[in-house]
Design a protein around this motif. Structure first.
Motif, PDB file in Angstrom:
ATOM      1  N   ASN A   1       0.764  -1.072   0.126  1.00  0.00           N
ATOM      2  CA  ASN A   1      -0.069  -0.026  -0.173  1.00  0.00           C
ATOM      3  C   ASN A   1       0.830   1.415   0.021  1.00  0.00           C
ATOM      4  OD1 ASN A   1       0.091  -1.200   2.957  1.00  0.00           O
ATOM      5  ND2 ASN A   1       0.204   1.017   3.076  1.00  0.00           N
ATOM      6  N   ASP A   2       0.352   2.171  -0.522  1.00  0.00           N
ATOM      7  CA  ASP A   2       1.054   3.473  -0.600  1.00  0.00           C
ATOM      8  C   ASP A   2       1.488   3.958   0.952  1.00  0.00           C
ATOM      9  OD1 ASP A   2       0.671   3.732  -3.271  1.00  0.00           O
ATOM     10  OD2 ASP A   2      -0.956   5.205  -3.016  1.00  0.00           O
ATOM     11  N   VAL A   3       2.813   4.289   1.252  1.00  0.00           N
ATOM     12  CA  VAL A   3       3.360   4.638   2.548  1.00  0.00           C
ATOM     13  C   VAL A   3       3.978   6.270   2.340  1.00  0.00           C
ATOM     14  CG1 VAL A   3       4.904   4.156   4.248  1.00  0.00           C
ATOM     15  CG2 VAL A   3       3.898   2.452   3.080  1.00  0.00           C
ATOM     16  N   GLU A   4       3.362   7.055   2.977  1.00  0.00           N
ATOM     17  CA  GLU A   4       3.794   8.372   3.097  1.00  0.00           C
ATOM     18  C   GLU A   4       4.663   8.561   4.106  1.00  0.00           C
ATOM     19  OE1 GLU A   4       3.183  10.734   0.760  1.00  0.00           O
ATOM     20  OE2 GLU A   4       1.946   9.610  -0.520  1.00  0.00           O
ATOM     21  N   GLY A   5       5.899   8.743   4.191  1.00  0.00           N
ATOM     22  CA  GLY A   5       6.740   9.031   5.204  1.00  0.00           C
ATOM     23  C   GLY A   5       6.249  10.390   5.991  1.00  0.00           C
ATOM     24  N   GLY A   6       6.190   9.843   7.576  1.00  0.00           N
ATOM     25  CA  GLY A   6       5.796  10.824   8.342  1.00  0.00           C
ATOM     26  C   GLY A   6       6.827  11.568   8.820  1.00  0.00           C
ATOM     27  N   SER A   7       8.203  11.271   8.375  1.00  0.00           N
ATOM     28  CA  SER A   7       9.395  12.129   9.174  1.00  0.00           C
ATOM     29  C   SER A   7      10.468  11.981   8.245  1.00  0.00           C
ATOM     30  CB  SER A   7       9.849  11.509  10.428  1.00  0.00           C
ATOM     31  OG  SER A   7      10.465  10.304  10.349  1.00  0.00           O
ATOM     32  N   ALA A   8      11.581  12.562   8.237  1.00  0.00           N
ATOM     33  CA  ALA A   8      12.782  12.726   7.177  1.00  0.00           C
ATOM     34  C   ALA A   8      13.123  11.204   7.341  1.00  0.00           C
ATOM     35  CB  ALA A   8      13.695  13.619   7.725  1.00  0.00           C
ATOM     36  N   ARG A   9      12.959  10.324   8.576  1.00  0.00           N
ATOM     37  CA  ARG A   9      13.712   8.892   8.474  1.00  0.00           C
ATOM     38  C   ARG A   9      12.928   7.816   7.932  1.00  0.00           C
ATOM     39  NH1 ARG A   9      14.598  13.148  11.524  1.00  0.00           N
ATOM     40  NH2 ARG A   9      13.881  12.424  13.400  1.00  0.00           N
ATOM     41  N   GLU A  10      11.517   8.046   7.495  1.00  0.00           N
ATOM     42  CA  GLU A  10      10.619   7.208   7.030  1.00  0.00           C
ATOM     43  C   GLU A  10      10.937   7.172   5.359  1.00  0.00           C
ATOM     44  OE1 GLU A  10       6.658   7.638   8.868  1.00  0.00           O
ATOM     45  OE2 GLU A  10       7.597   7.849  10.931  1.00  0.00           O
ATOM     46  N   LEU A  11      10.497   6.175   4.848  1.00  0.00           N
ATOM     47  CA  LEU A  11      10.685   6.184   3.233  1.00  0.00           C
ATOM     48  C   LEU A  11       9.197   6.275   2.844  1.00  0.00           C
ATOM     49  CD1 LEU A  11      12.545   5.760   1.166  1.00  0.00           C
ATOM     50  CD2 LEU A  11      12.198   3.243   1.139  1.00  0.00           C
ATOM     51  N   SER A  12       8.830   7.139   1.593  1.00  0.00           N
ATOM     52  CA  SER A  12       8.010   7.281   1.094  1.00  0.00           C
ATOM     53  C   SER A  12       7.878   6.363  -0.129  1.00  0.00           C
ATOM     54  CB  SER A  12       7.451   8.736   0.734  1.00  0.00           C
ATOM     55  OG  SER A  12       7.403   9.774   1.816  1.00  0.00           O
ATOM     56  N   VAL A  13       6.967   5.529  -0.151  1.00  0.00           N
ATOM     57  CA  VAL A  13       6.800   4.253  -1.235  1.00  0.00           C
ATOM     58  C   VAL A  13       5.346   4.268  -1.982  1.00  0.00           C
ATOM     59  CG1 VAL A  13       8.788   2.971  -0.723  1.00  0.00           C
ATOM     60  CG2 VAL A  13       6.955   2.614   0.481  1.00  0.00           C
ATOM     61  N   ALA A  14       5.235   3.762  -2.885  1.00  0.00           N
ATOM     62  CA  ALA A  14       3.978   3.771  -3.546  1.00  0.00           C
ATOM     63  C   ALA A  14       3.718   2.112  -3.627  1.00  0.00           C
ATOM     64  CB  ALA A  14       3.813   4.190  -4.906  1.00  0.00           C
ATOM     65  N   GLN A  15       2.296   1.704  -3.605  1.00  0.00           N
ATOM     66  CA  GLN A  15       2.118   0.312  -3.871  1.00  0.00           C
ATOM     67  C   GLN A  15       2.435  -0.192  -5.008  1.00  0.00           C
ATOM     68  OE1 GLN A  15      -2.452  -0.091  -4.075  1.00  0.00           O
ATOM     69  NE2 GLN A  15      -2.296  -2.406  -4.070  1.00  0.00           N
ATOM     70  N   GLY A  16       3.037  -1.386  -5.013  1.00  0.00           N
ATOM     71  CA  GLY A  16       3.684  -2.021  -6.278  1.00  0.00           C
ATOM     72  C   GLY A  16       5.421  -1.982  -6.342  1.00  0.00           C
ATOM     73  N   ASP A  17       5.771  -1.092  -5.916  1.00  0.00           N
ATOM     74  CA  ASP A  17       7.401  -0.568  -5.657  1.00  0.00           C
ATOM     75  C   ASP A  17       7.970  -2.062  -4.900  1.00  0.00           C
ATOM     76  OD1 ASP A  17       6.855   1.820  -6.608  1.00  0.00           O
ATOM     77  OD2 ASP A  17       7.648   2.815  -4.849  1.00  0.00           O
ATOM     78  N   VAL A  18       8.964  -2.076  -5.487  1.00  0.00           N
ATOM     79  CA  VAL A  18       9.896  -3.025  -4.807  1.00  0.00           C
ATOM     80  C   VAL A  18      10.961  -2.586  -4.212  1.00  0.00           C
ATOM     81  CG1 VAL A  18      11.368  -5.414  -5.292  1.00  0.00           C
ATOM     82  CG2 VAL A  18       9.230  -4.775  -6.740  1.00  0.00           C
ATOM     83  N   VAL A  19      11.370  -2.990  -3.083  1.00  0.00           N
ATOM     84  CA  VAL A  19      12.470  -2.409  -2.115  1.00  0.00           C
ATOM     85  C   VAL A  19      13.388  -3.477  -1.629  1.00  0.00           C
ATOM     86  CG1 VAL A  19      11.064  -0.269  -1.506  1.00  0.00           C
ATOM     87  CG2 VAL A  19      10.916  -2.365  -0.077  1.00  0.00           C
ATOM     88  N   CYS A  20      14.489  -2.988  -1.212  1.00  0.00           N
ATOM     89  CA  CYS A  20      15.248  -3.978  -0.786  1.00  0.00           C
ATOM     90  C   CYS A  20      15.284  -3.761   0.853  1.00  0.00           C
ATOM     91  CB  CYS A  20      16.850  -3.693  -0.913  1.00  0.00           C
ATOM     92  SG  CYS A  20      17.150  -3.699  -2.836  1.00  0.00           S
ATOM     93  N   VAL A  21      14.940  -4.965   1.635  1.00  0.00           N
ATOM     94  CA  VAL A  21      14.884  -4.909   3.165  1.00  0.00           C
ATOM     95  C   VAL A  21      16.053  -5.217   3.678  1.00  0.00           C
ATOM     96  CG1 VAL A  21      13.313  -5.692   5.140  1.00  0.00           C
ATOM     97  CG2 VAL A  21      12.253  -5.868   2.628  1.00  0.00           C
ATOM     98  N   ARG A  22      16.458  -4.280   4.528  1.00  0.00           N
ATOM     99  CA  ARG A  22      18.030  -4.285   4.929  1.00  0.00           C
ATOM    100  C   ARG A  22      18.092  -4.603   6.353  1.00  0.00           C
ATOM    101  NH1 ARG A  22      19.745   1.598   3.601  1.00  0.00           N
ATOM    102  NH2 ARG A  22      21.064   0.986   5.561  1.00  0.00           N
TER     103      ARG A  22
END
Length: 238
Positions: A184-205
């Protein structure tokens, strides 16, 4: 492991002729619920398994159709802390640094719920870099983990430089890296949170706790925190 991308996933719908009959369902099919149906508490069929549930236990919607919680978890399993921590993600990010121990050199005044509260002189172990300015560290005194500014850590200059380099080194997918599809779409609530869109592929570190993980968006080259509940494991590179 490997699975289809979240953008291509199309769960199969059970035909109405195969649905559980209403008269055979006196209670919700979710074992941990089991509430009885009444005139005000209606029966609802999950379109993907055909069983009868109460409204609360079948409130997921996929392609506009009702889905029960168990079918949703089976179709869109979220990333677990164990899966992240047993991958080689964090080791990949601190390669060349070894176990990084540091001392808090400046007073920390947390302004975000995920920042670590420490006193000057406290010892911490650095687990993962978030970006060039922030790391995830664990306090040696109480075992708590959180975000710490790199500038507040007293460690050899070469180690600091290496940590900054690690934060920029996630352009390739080395063995053991967990990738995930954003549900789901995630709107970063702070400078440390990542804003991403539904369907994006990210690397979980690295998992910060049982709720948040540090992720990098390979295409954008930016990193930050993403809720684990918003991620479905796609694969671990081998």
């Amino acid at each position: 492991m490997a699975s289809a991308s979240g953008r291509d996933l199309q769960p199969r719908i059970v035909p109405r002729t195969s649905w559980q009959d209403d008269k055979d369902a006196d209670v919700c099919s979710e074992p941990i619920c089991g509430v009885s149906f009444t005139l005000s508490r209606r029966r609802h069929h999950c379109r993907y398994c055909g069983r009868v549930f109460c409204d609360v236990c079948s409130n997921k919607k996929v392609n506009g159709m009702r889905m029960c919680g168990r079918c949703h978890e089976k179709t869109f399993p979220t990333v677990s802390v164990a899966e992240v921590d047993t991958s080689r993600n964090s080791h990949r990010f601190l390669v060349g640094c070894g176990v990084v121990q540091a001392t808090i050199s400046h007073p920390l005044q947390p302004v975000h719920r995920l920042e670590l509260c420490c006193e000057v002189g406290d010892r911490v172990v650095v687990r993962c870099t978030v970006d060039e300015h922030w790391v995830i560290a664990t306090s040696e005194s109480n075992g708590l983990s959180g975000l710490v500014p790199l500038a507040c850590l007293a460690c050899p200059a070469e180690t600091t430089k290496r940590l900054q380099q690690c934060s920029r080194a996630f352009e390739d997918l080395s063995p053991g890296i967990v990738t995930a599809v954003v549900l789901n779409d995630v709107e970063g609530g702070s400078a440390r949170e990542l804003s991403v869109a539904q369907g994006d592929v990210v690397c979980v570190r690295q998992a910060l706790d049982d709720t948040w993980a540090v992720c990098t968006h390979p295409g954008a080259g930016v990193s930050g925190l993403v809720p684990l509940a918003s991620l479905r494991a796609e694969h671990t590179t081998s």
